[in-house]
Scaffold this motif. Structure first.
Motif, PDB file in Angstrom:
ATOM      1  N   VAL A 578      19.967  -1.411  36.052  1.00  0.00           N
ATOM      2  CA  VAL A 578      18.617  -1.892  36.339  1.00  0.00           C
ATOM      3  C   VAL A 578      17.591  -0.847  35.924  1.00  0.00           C
ATOM      4  N   GLY A 579      17.871   0.419  36.231  1.00  0.00           N
ATOM      5  CA  GLY A 579      16.967   1.498  35.857  1.00  0.00           C
ATOM      6  C   GLY A 579      16.831   1.627  34.359  1.00  0.00           C
ATOM      7  N   ALA A 580      17.937   1.456  33.635  1.00  0.00           N
ATOM      8  CA  ALA A 580      17.878   1.539  32.168  1.00  0.00           C
ATOM      9  C   ALA A 580      16.959   0.464  31.599  1.00  0.00           C
ATOM     10  N   GLU A 581      16.992  -0.737  32.170  1.00  0.00           N
ATOM     11  CA  GLU A 581      16.094  -1.804  31.718  1.00  0.00           C
ATOM     12  C   GLU A 581      14.635  -1.467  32.018  1.00  0.00           C
ATOM     13  N   HIS A 588       7.696   8.640  29.889  1.00  0.00           N
ATOM     14  CA  HIS A 588       8.031  10.026  30.211  1.00  0.00           C
ATOM     15  C   HIS A 588       9.398  10.121  30.896  1.00  0.00           C
ATOM     16  N   ASN A 589      10.197  11.082  30.446  1.00  0.00           N
ATOM     17  CA  ASN A 589      11.516  11.287  31.039  1.00  0.00           C
ATOM     18  C   ASN A 589      11.443  11.957  32.412  1.00  0.00           C
ATOM     19  N   SER A 590      10.356  12.637  32.694  1.00  0.00           N
ATOM     20  CA  SER A 590      10.167  13.281  33.994  1.00  0.00           C
ATOM     21  C   SER A 590       8.673  13.328  34.299  1.00  0.00           C
ATOM     22  N   VAL A 591       8.347  13.807  35.470  1.00  0.00           N
ATOM     23  CA  VAL A 591       6.928  13.899  35.830  1.00  0.00           C
ATOM     24  C   VAL A 591       6.224  14.973  35.011  1.00  0.00           C
ATOM     25  N   VAL A 889       6.517   7.049  34.386  1.00  0.00           N
ATOM     26  CA  VAL A 889       7.684   7.930  34.448  1.00  0.00           C
ATOM     27  C   VAL A 889       8.945   7.083  34.593  1.00  0.00           C
ATOM     28  N   LYS A 890       9.957   7.448  33.833  1.00  0.00           N
ATOM     29  CA  LYS A 890      11.233   6.755  33.937  1.00  0.00           C
ATOM     30  C   LYS A 890      11.886   7.036  35.289  1.00  0.00           C
ATOM     31  N   VAL A 891      12.747   6.108  35.708  1.00  0.00           N
ATOM     32  CA  VAL A 891      13.264   6.169  37.077  1.00  0.00           C
ATOM     33  C   VAL A 891      14.757   6.459  37.102  1.00  0.00           C
ATOM     34  N   SER A 892      15.210   6.994  38.211  1.00  0.00           N
ATOM     35  CA  SER A 892      16.635   7.161  38.510  1.00  0.00           C
ATOM     36  C   SER A 892      17.149   5.848  39.101  1.00  0.00           C
ATOM     37  N   PRO A 893      18.472   5.711  39.296  1.00  0.00           N
ATOM     38  CA  PRO A 893      18.973   4.503  39.961  1.00  0.00           C
ATOM     39  C   PRO A 893      18.336   4.260  41.318  1.00  0.00           C
ATOM     40  N   LYS A 970      17.958  11.575  41.253  1.00  0.00           N
ATOM     41  CA  LYS A 970      16.958  12.249  40.424  1.00  0.00           C
ATOM     42  C   LYS A 970      17.104  11.975  38.930  1.00  0.00           C
ATOM     43  N   GLN A 971      18.305  11.897  38.449  1.00  0.00           N
ATOM     44  CA  GLN A 971      18.492  11.781  37.006  1.00  0.00           C
ATOM     45  C   GLN A 971      18.116  10.384  36.532  1.00  0.00           C
TER      46      GLN A 971
END
Length: 974
Positions: A578-581, A588-591, A889-893, A970-971
């Motif tokens: 779900v997070g990948a979608e 952004h990969n991180s904050v 920002v992209k999300v972790s699971p 976090k990842q």
């Protein structure tokens, strides 16, 4: 000059009543002046006056009952006229038995006549109908009445002295049952004069003096002014203890002894009639100030007057019919002397048991003295107003002694061990309070697994002194057992029974926070409030033992169905996908170097949304404008008038209070300090700062912020020092303008890419009209019942207007920053000042606060002016996912799940038909509210998603922590 000695005595007695009447009238008439002037009578005069009035209120019904010459109704027309006037005044004044307040604090003077008027009203009726009432009493013999009334009085006095319970429905001396009881006592004394003559005048004199001294002492204690600050000057409380309480046992005993002494020499004359007549006249004068209460109380409808009159008539008639029936049908007999002999026998053999109870009671009272730092008024308050709380603490220790007795059958040894354990407990509690500002609670028991480490923190001389004291106490107990213990033995059956009862009593605290349990209801009845958010305050109010017991029944969360390692592994894989979608549409990969600020705006909610209330103007124009331009809407709070830390917890962790057990009303105090690891939104950033311009002791914030991984915490209790602490006019709180400047100052400091949590204080209760130079906004309609409440609301509105101005300046400052900064700004709950609005009808509206998520110019440029939800109803647990979406920002699971919850599940909260229960356990349950403010049920898909949410919350808090790892939390999901 006088025809007889009898006339002299009556004239002297009448003169005495006249003098006392004049004194009392002058004192009570001065009440109205004290509302207009600051000066009051000296303390000693009020003490004497209150003692006299209290005794008079008690004595008059007894005197009327003692008057045995009322068949020919003397002064019937006069008394009947007074009764009619009194009835009209009583109903007009609504419920005059309650103390009247006209200012922010209760008037101690008006407590003087709290029960005078109702006594006058009922005693007038007794005087008119004394003869038929006495005929009913005389259906039983004088000896029978003596035995029953003495036994009844003894039980009443014992119960009240030991625990302060409202025995037999006396209701603090204002119920009809109480007055009938006093009348019956007077009638018995008048008909049992030969029995009264068994005592000499000297004995009567000494008993009267001793009893009067105790009564005066208790009245003095009860009239003292008690002032304490339960929240470190946040909400100071002021109490004037009742100085006119005829429910006090020593006052009753004084009146009975004095009446018996006067009656023993009055046989054959009409002196007792003079008592009742003068008493009625005295009460008339004492009751005069109550004629003015209609000017101070809200008006009462005629419907209420009629219903009240009918109710009183029906109840009075029913009692008379019942007494008449019982007098004719039942032969009441009580072997009083046999009961007395049994009590003497028990005392002779088991006086060590009573002695142990008294010792434990003394130690408990001493512990309260230590907790309140020896403040006399607070000790007396516990002693006079919270004796039930003291009793529960004593009974906990006493139950331990009984259990030891059932094992050893050696009372002195058992009681000695109990006293030693209790003193050791109190010593450990004092040491922990000194070290951590918190009493011993059940989670501390785990420290017993490392005794060497714990003892290493205690001074060696203290340990040595303790060991010597324990050895001496054990030796003394053993010696006492050899000398006095032979007579204090229990047979095997008794030992089994007391062990079972004692264990059941102690075990019942395992259900102390279950709202449907008997122990919970009993603790509520004695005003036990655990104060989970401030354990030290709970110990001060409830005692160390009871506060420990309050924390036994704490269950974090019920295990959701299907919880297992396999299920959690499946959830991790699912939300990775779900997070990948979700991340396909994020940049952004991180904050990175972006800043995120969470602002909890204390008690902030738009007053224009209060049902039925109108405001003369718009106090928050900038907020209304800002909400139209950015992510914004309403937040569904889990509390009303309180529960700040709970909203803060939900915002930082993304977990919902609604999923926790009702026995966990305050995670900051009951959960977070004992977790090995936590995860919050600030863990995604390089650096995090907490700011709270107030004390950090409440809600255990020092420990919590450290556990959450904050690098700095600015507050008033040591730690990092605040730079901006200005206040507005006379307000005692740091202004929001200063709080925002503190945030800006820290945003400019390195490193960038930081998280800041701000909890403001400006709009926290109370709301005194003197806080601001001028209140420019006025309200009308619903939401308040009194001028005082109206003034509080207007002061609050003026405060949020200043917040609006400060917010406008701050947003302008943020736009000038070069660092991309996003702000999540929300009100935590409504202030608890809107009275008269039923929570069952307006629950949702009274739990809706304002929020917005704003990105400054640099953040808008970086994130392509990205917005998320517009004008939606959300929960505080949704803010982190919403902020990450706006920051692109992209999300972790983990945040993939939280994003799904925010997008697809309605706002979630504890039931909104009640108020905040962060002081004690609540009923539990979950409310789901849609964007239109309507309560809804979840669809099948929503139920499955919410069940996943519950599984994850359980695993992170109460479960086996299968997902408590960076790959899930976090990842970023790929």
């Amino acid at each position: 000059m006088f025809s007889s000695l009898k006339q002299k005595q009556e004239l002297q007695l009448g003169s005495l009543f006249v003098v006392l009447t004049i004194i009392c009238f002058l004192g009570t008439a001065s009440q109205l002046l004290t509302h207009l002037q600051e000066a009051t009578f000296p303390f000693i005069l009020w003490w004497i006056l209150k003692t006299f009035v209290s005794t008079t209120v008690l004595w008059v019904p007894i005197a009327i009952g003692a008057n045995q010459h009322q068949k020919q109704f003397n002064r019937q027309i006069t008394v009947l006229a007074l009764w009619i006037v009194g009835a009209i005044t009583f109903t007009w004044a609504k419920f005059t038995t309650q103390p009247v307040t006209t200012t922010a604090q209760p008037s101690p003077e008006l407590y003087v006549v709290q029960q005078v008027f109702i006594t006058w009203f009922i005693c007038s009726g007794f005087y008119l109908f004394a003869y038929p009432l006495q005929k009913i009493c005389h259906r039983w013999s004088t000896v029978t009445r003596r035995h029953w009334l003495i036994g009844f009085s003894f039980i009443f006095l014992l119960i009240n002295l030991i625990s302060g319970y409202d025995a037999f429905g006396f209701h603090r001396g204002t119920s009809l049952i109480w007055f009938i009881y006093l009348f019956a006592l007077g009638d018995w004394l008048a008909n049992d004069r030969q029995w009264l003559k068994k005592w000499s005048n000297i004995r009567y004199f000494f008993l009267t003096v001793i009893s009067l001294l105790f009564a005066a002492l208790i009245t003095w204690l009860n009239m003292n002014h008690v002032n304490y600050s339960p929240h470190n000057d946040l909400t100071p409380n002021t109490h004037y203890l009742l100085g006119i309480n005829p429910y006090q046992p020593f006052l009753l005993f004084t009146c009975l002894i004095m009446t018996a002494w006067l009656l023993r020499g009055q046989e054959g004359n009409h002196g007792d009639q003079l008592f009742s007549i003068m008493g009625i006249l005295l009460l008339n004068l004492l009751g005069l100030p109550m004629l003015f209460t209609p000017l101070l109380l809200p008006q009462t409808s005629w419907q209420t007057i009629i219903i009240l009159g009918i109710t009183i008539t029906v109840i009075f008639s029913a009692i008379m019919i019942l007494i008449n029936f019982l007098g004719n049908k039942i032969n009441w007999q009580l072997n009083y002397w046999d009961l007395l002999q049994k009590l003497k026998h028990f005392s002779k053999h088991y006086w060590p048991v009573l002695l142990t109870y008294l010792i434990l009671w003394g130690i408990t009272l001493a512990s309260f003295a230590i907790l309140w730092n020896g403040e006399f008024t607070m000790i007396e308050w516990m002693l006079t107003e919270r004796p039930k709380i003291i009793t529960v603490n004593v009974l906990i220790g006493f139950a331990i002694a009984l259990i030891l007795m059932s094992i050893t059958n050696r009372w002195w040894l058992s009681s000695g061990l109990t006293v030693i354990l209790y003193l050791a407990w109190l010593s450990a509690s004092v040491l922990k309070i000194a070290a951590r500002n918190e009493p011993i609670i059940p989670t501390d028991i785990s420290t017993l697994m490392a005794p060497g480490e714990m003892l290493g923190m205690v001074n060696k001389w203290i340990i040595a002194f303790t060991l010597v004291t324990v050895a001496i106490a054990l030796a003394a107990s053993w010696q006492a057992e050899k000398c006095y213990g032979k007579n204090c033995r229990f047979n095997p059956a008794t030992r089994i029974i007391i062990a079972a009862l004692s264990c059941a009593y102690l075990f019942s605290f395992n259900f102390a926070n279950h709202s449907n349990s008997i122990i919970y209801k009993q603790l509520q009845n004695i005003d036990d409030t655990p104060y989970f958010y401030s354990q030290l305050r709970g110990a001060k109010m409830n005692g160390t033992l009871l506060q420990f017991a309050n924390n036994i029944d704490v269950h974090v969360m019920s295990k959701p169905t299907g919880y297992s390692p396999t299920t959690m592994a499946r959830l991790e894989n699912h939300y990775m996908k779900v997070g990948a979608e979700i991340n396909q549409n994020r940049t952004h990969n991180s904050v990175g170097n972006q800043n995120l600020v969470f602002v909890l705006s204390e008690s902030y909610a738009d007053p224009a949304k209060i049902p039925g209330m109108k405001i003369s103007g718009n106090p928050i124009p900038y907020l209304h404008q800002l909400k139209k331009q950015t992510t914004s809407g309403l937040m569904l709070s889990s509390g009303y008038g309180g529960g700040t830390a709970n909203m803060e917890y939900q915002a930082l962790t993304s977990l919902s209070m609604a999923n926790f057990s009702p026995t966990l009303p305050t995670p900051y105090s009951q959960l977070v300090p004992y977790q090995k690891r936590t995860f919050t939104i600030n863990n995604l950033f390089n650096y995090s700062i907490g700011i709270h311009p107030f004390t950090a002791n409440l809600y255990n914030r020092k420990t919590v912020y450290k556990k959450f991984g904050f690098n700095k915490f600015y507050h008033f209790d040591g730690g990092d020092k605040l730079t901006y602490t200005s206040k507005i006019h006379n307000s005692p709180r740091v202004s929001d303008d200063s709080a925002y400047k503190e945030v800006t100052l820290n945003l400019k400091r390195h490193p960038h890419g930081k998280f800041i949590q701000l909890a403001t204080m400006q709009n926290h209760m109370p709301y005194e009209p003197t806080y601001y130079a001028k209140n420019n906004y006025h309200v009308s309609g619903k939401g308040f019942n009194t001028p005082k409440q109206k003034a509080q609301i207007e002061t609050y509105i003026q405060g949020i207007h200043y917040t609006d101005q400060a917010l406008k300046d701050w947003i302008h400052q943020l736009d000038e920053l070069k660092q991309p900064t996003t702000v999540v700004w929300y009100g935590d709950h409504l202030p608890g000042i809107y009275h008269g609005l039923p929570m069952g009808k307006y629950g949702t509206q009274l739990h809706e606060t304002d929020y917005f998520i704003y990105s400054n110019a640099a953040a808008r440029k970086l994130n392509h002016n990205r917005l998320t939800w517009q004008h939606q109803l959300v929960g505080p647990n949704n803010f982190a996912a919403m902020a990450l979406a706006q920051m692109d920002v992209k999300v972790s699971p983990y945040y993939a799940l939280m994003t799904e919850i925010a997008e697809k599940v309605p706002a979630t909260s504890l039931p909104t038909n009640g108020t905040a229960k962060n002081n004690s356990a609540h009923q539990g349950g979950i409310d789901f509210v849609n964007a239109q403010g309507k309560h809804v049920k979840l669809t099948a898909k929503q139920k499955k998603l919410f069940h996943d949410y519950q599984l994850v919350q359980y695993d992170l808090t109460a479960g086996h922590h299968y997902l408590l790892k960076n790959s899930f939390l976090k990842q970023i999901a790929k």
